[in-house]
Design an enzyme around this catalytic site. Sequence first.
Site: not given
Ligand SMILES: Cc1ncc(C[n+]2csc(CCOP(=O)(O)OP(=O)(O)O)c2C)c(N)n1
Lengths: 325, 325, 325, 325
Positions: C61, C128
């Site tokens: 972000e 959220h």
């Molecule tokens: C700081 C932040 N930005 C955006 C989000 C929204 N978000 C939730 S899960 C996700 C993707 C996470 O990807 P990863 O770290 O690869 O974990 P995975 O879901 O693949 O296990 C995002 C962008 C968030 N939770 N936190």
Amino acid sequence: MSLTKTELLELYKYLRLTRTLEDWIYTICVHQDPKQPLIIGKGYLSTGQEAVSVGAAYTLEKGDWLAQSHRDFGALLVRGMTVDELLAQYFSKAASPTKGRDANVHLGNTSKHVLGFISHMGAMMPVANGIAWGAKCRKNPTVVLAFFGDGASSQGVVHEAMNYAAVFKLSVVFICNNNRWAISTPVKEQFTIENIADRAAGYGMPGAVCDGNNVVEVFETVKKAVDRARKGEGPSLVECKTMRMTGHGTHDMAKYVPEDELEHWKKRDPIQNMENYLKEKKFADDAYFKKVVADMKKEVEEATEKAKQMPGPKVENESRDVYAP
Amino acid sequence: MSLTKTELLELYKYLRLTRTLEDWIYTICVHQDPKQPLIIGKGYLSTGQEAVSVGAAYTLEKGDWLAQSHRDFGALLVRGMTVDELLAQYFSKAASPTKGRDANVHLGNTSKHVLGFISHMGAMMPVANGIAWGAKCRKNPTVVLAFFGDGASSQGVVHEAMNYAAVFKLSVVFICNNNRWAISTPVKEQFTIENIADRAAGYGMPGAVCDGNNVVEVFETVKKAVDRARKGEGPSLVECKTMRMTGHGTHDMAKYVPEDELEHWKKRDPIQNMENYLKEKKFADDAYFKKVVADMKKEVEEATEKAKQMPGPKVENESRDVYAP
Amino acid sequence: MPREIWYADAIREALSQEMRRDDAVYVFGEDVAAYGGVFGITKDLLAEFGPVRVRNTPLSEAAIIGEAIGAAIYGLRPVPEIQFADFLTTAVSPIVDIAASYHYRIGTPVPITIRAPSGGALRIGHFHSKCLEAWFTHVPGLKVVVPATAYDAKGLLVASIRDNNPVIYFEQKKLYREIKDDVPDELYTVPLGKAVVRREGKDITLITYGSPLYLAYQAAKQLEKKGIGLEIIDLRTLQPYDRETILTSFKKTNRAIILHEAPKIGGFGAEIASMIVEESFDQLAAPIVRIGAKQTPIPTNPVLEDNYLPSLKDVIDAAERLMQY
Amino acid sequence: MPREIWYADAIREALSQEMRRDDAVYVFGEDVAAYGGVFGITKDLLAEFGPVRVRNTPLSEAAIIGEAIGAAIYGLRPVPEIQFADFLTTAVSPIVDIAASYHYRIGTPVPITIRAPSGGALRIGHFHSKCLEAWFTHVPGLKVVVPATAYDAKGLLVASIRDNNPVIYFEQKKLYREIKDDVPDELYTVPLGKAVVRREGKDITLITYGSPLYLAYQAAKQLEKKGIGLEIIDLRTLQPYDRETILTSFKKTNRAIILHEAPKIGGFGAEIASMIVEESFDQLAAPIVRIGAKQTPIPTNPVLEDNYLPSLKDVIDAAERLMQY
Ligand SMILES: Cc1ncc(C[n+]2csc(CCOP(=O)(O)OP(=O)(O)O)c2C)c(N)n1
Ligand SMILES: Cc1ncc(C[n+]2csc(CCOP(=O)(O)OP(=O)(O)O)c2C)c(N)n1
Ligand SMILES: [Mg+2]
Ligand SMILES: [Mg+2]
């Protein structure tokens, strides 16, 4: 890529101008009457590390940009900011780049493609990305230099910015001026690695280390990265090894810096280095240097008089410009 | 360090339990009446990547801690959290770990040394450092596992935490579950490097890559890092290559994931892998697996009934605990 | 030609039409490209505008906002999406430290519009559902916009994008597919800084913004039956906010309720209430009542969240109380 | 035994005495060890308590706060220093997202005290002068403390450290070596949440906190000459704040001014003003006046900064105006 005599002499001139200007700022800070200060706040100097700033900025072309750190007056001068402007900024004058609203090294000037510095260390790195992205959208072969310190390297935003630049192949060259200290914190308490440049591999970009006290080496190393960026091949990270030879600011006696560390680096002064090099090359001699020093002194003196005469900011203007029309 | 038969069978059991529980959560989410939901919100599952969580957590000793990510129910189960607790959390019951205040995977339980997960990706990494620092101060040989995803790796705070852990030689093992996707964003849009583990070098800590679908390999790789940490030799980064075999949440059909990528990984299912391994070793046969599956199903069914019966949270309690007494 | 369209579609339409009109406008953020954003707001934009103007980013972000600032300085009009307003907590520094003060300090406008889905009632918990607008109204240099109707969602977004300042546009995710109203199919703007009287009433002025507007409508209907006329003002922009419309209405009613979804303590309602008292003391017939959420983190469980959020009863009770003066 | 000591020394004394009493208390942050912090507050602590309990960190505010949270959960009482409150912008997420909600969500207390030097008038500009307290008062789960005297600086810091919740302790850097008052040499606490009447007066209640207290004293003296009695309340804690003391005084004076250094719009003064109107409408003899800084970034130039900050004239004018009702 080899620098011409004229260019080398110009580099020398910028080193000298930076040193002269900053020595002068130091002198004012230390001697001024705190009740009636000419300079508002402290001075933040690049003494002993000018080659990083000057050498790196010298690689830039007209359309390029720079996001300086707080020890980059050298780069600002190379970029065409004037001694008047910089002193007016230190003297907090109405016609200074920030109109007295911000002080000392906290300045920018977008008409000269100087993005600006804010105190929050590393904060401008992703902004540099934005310039590069803008240029990419507009199909301009613009390169952005983004400077940060060894201390700033520990900020999350620097990591985000480098990874992000790599993903979008942005034409940003990240330049770490590793001057071994972040206020009183030595690099060994900042990270456990030898070279910040080694982080480049973790972003999929080239990393290079160079002698930050050798302006020619800085120029050549950064130039390679700039050329690469200009060709659209993406960002690089260049680490310039140097030493902060003053306190953090003009108020800081830096007693925490070991004597022998200073001694070691004193022998590697970038200006002395450059003089030796120019002499070796027979491009200049002591008389020449003396003349440059005198010229620079004169330039700074004249600028001082000019800047001193400028009016201070007026209260009436204060709340202007909070919002753009 | 070689795992005994009993241990291998236990690992298998945890894999199965995680799969069974999460399949069940999926079933509920997809089939429940949205007007009268049993589960509040969506399910976030680790289907197909359970070996990362289970294998890593299995390295821990009693006093150790873990800072899980949102796909680490396997680790929570290994850590001694019960299926009841986890379902009560999903069902948003008063007696669940967060008392209905937070939902699904957003939970912690400090009595079981489960630090907790918050949505902000990577946010708990420096908190894991704090646990490790606390242990260090109290001279406890505690190790903390800190899980994050390929997407989370782009957050500044993850960088800050890893560098910081290295500087203070904290006993934290950072575990990147690289499941190739962050919601709809594939790793190639997240970073340009092959291995997140390669960033370890930039912090001066060991980095290792392992097959995240092979629970034994995960265990062995993480165990090495844990042993090192326990000896006071500092943090490591372990990257487990795996694949998110579901959507981001139970609401996400993940149409953006190429079929052949899924096909490729389907053949490497961690539970299938483990069954093959156990068969090869002659530690178990199909009848055994069938029995385990049946047992796990029963456990989940019983827990479901139990959790269903629990009362929901009361409004009267809502504002309690905002501040600690 | 006006047609009824969803709030969500009004936002998308504003984006796509404005992108057609002005090639400096572009959108980027996590999962906004092929996936169309987690709320589907940027759906189909990739197909029309291509990968340069509709771009996924890494999960960073601060780097996203940084890019926006740089690109804006370069001359583009970036419209980053922050996936949930809650994640703005990781990008406060670039917004507050750089964007808000850049024009004041450096003199160059920073026209960015940060789209941030905000607010609760969706049972998705503390991470959220937050309403963070009050923070940003306290930062000179930012503008803060909160649309409550589909018409405004479109018109305010266009106005925000054309504004030469950093704007945080808090879209109300609860309204995305809950609220439909007449939206002209051509481009138009709703000017920033102008409130609107949504309903006339003689007895009490209720000032609100965003999704609680619909709670206010409900209350107005019920109160009408009791003979109490509720005048409803929708602020639309919180910074700068429209004192005139508020004070004109208050002159008539002499009674005011301020309703928002953020916690009452320290919320933006306090600003409005204080301003009314400062400016219209002579017209004060009764206390000014602020209604906001309770002083707790945001619970997920529906029973708890409903209790947490301001309710119809809160408004009715307040109105009846005020009429006793 | 009380003696007059500086505000700065009172803070240091609180730290050192509390560290002696409770070995769970420790301090860390940028440059706090040998250097003693940029304001010298932690001077000599390293010598007495050693490098485990007095520790420099990398330049990573989010990681610092993260460590604090983890260590607090582990059972320590961390007292991190953020070098300037302004840099809290880079650590909002761990404070707001993790620390504030952890006890509510997980049930384990997070006793941390974040020391953050705050406020202006030192001519150090927008990045070293901000007053951010209003943001944090709007976050349920946090406590916010702003000491105005040396006595309180010590007593409130001890109380903050012993409190089982995350406390942001905004020390007033302007007062460090400007304010001296009687401070007992033994340990004592000033309870959180209790305001104090600093001066009695019959006509107007002025509510303030932090360094503007001294402006209030000046105003009181001048107003006395004009026959206007100013009662001064120092809030000391903003979250939770002491309604009773405010309302008791207001019952007597029926007039109120709220004075703080943060910008007026959206500032904490709005909360107090609104609360008074809500709770004591019948006693309102005049508008409630808020006095805060102007709606601009914080300028450095003394002429501009003086104009930006609330002034003696602002207070006198407001008081005289109020007496006309
Ligand atoms: C700081 C932040 N930005 C955006 C989000 C929204 N978000 C939730 S899960 C996700 C993707 C996470 O990807 P990863 O770290 O690869 O974990 P995975 O879901 O693949 O296990 C995002 C962008 C968030 N939770 N936190
Ligand atoms: C985010 C942030 N935290 C703390 C500070 C206070 N601070 C100012 S300069 C400095 C050290 C910077 O070190 P480095 O990046 O190495 O730059 P140098 O001063 O050595 O050129 C610190 C900690 C800051 N400016 N920003
Ligand atoms: Mg440095
Ligand atoms: Mg992933």
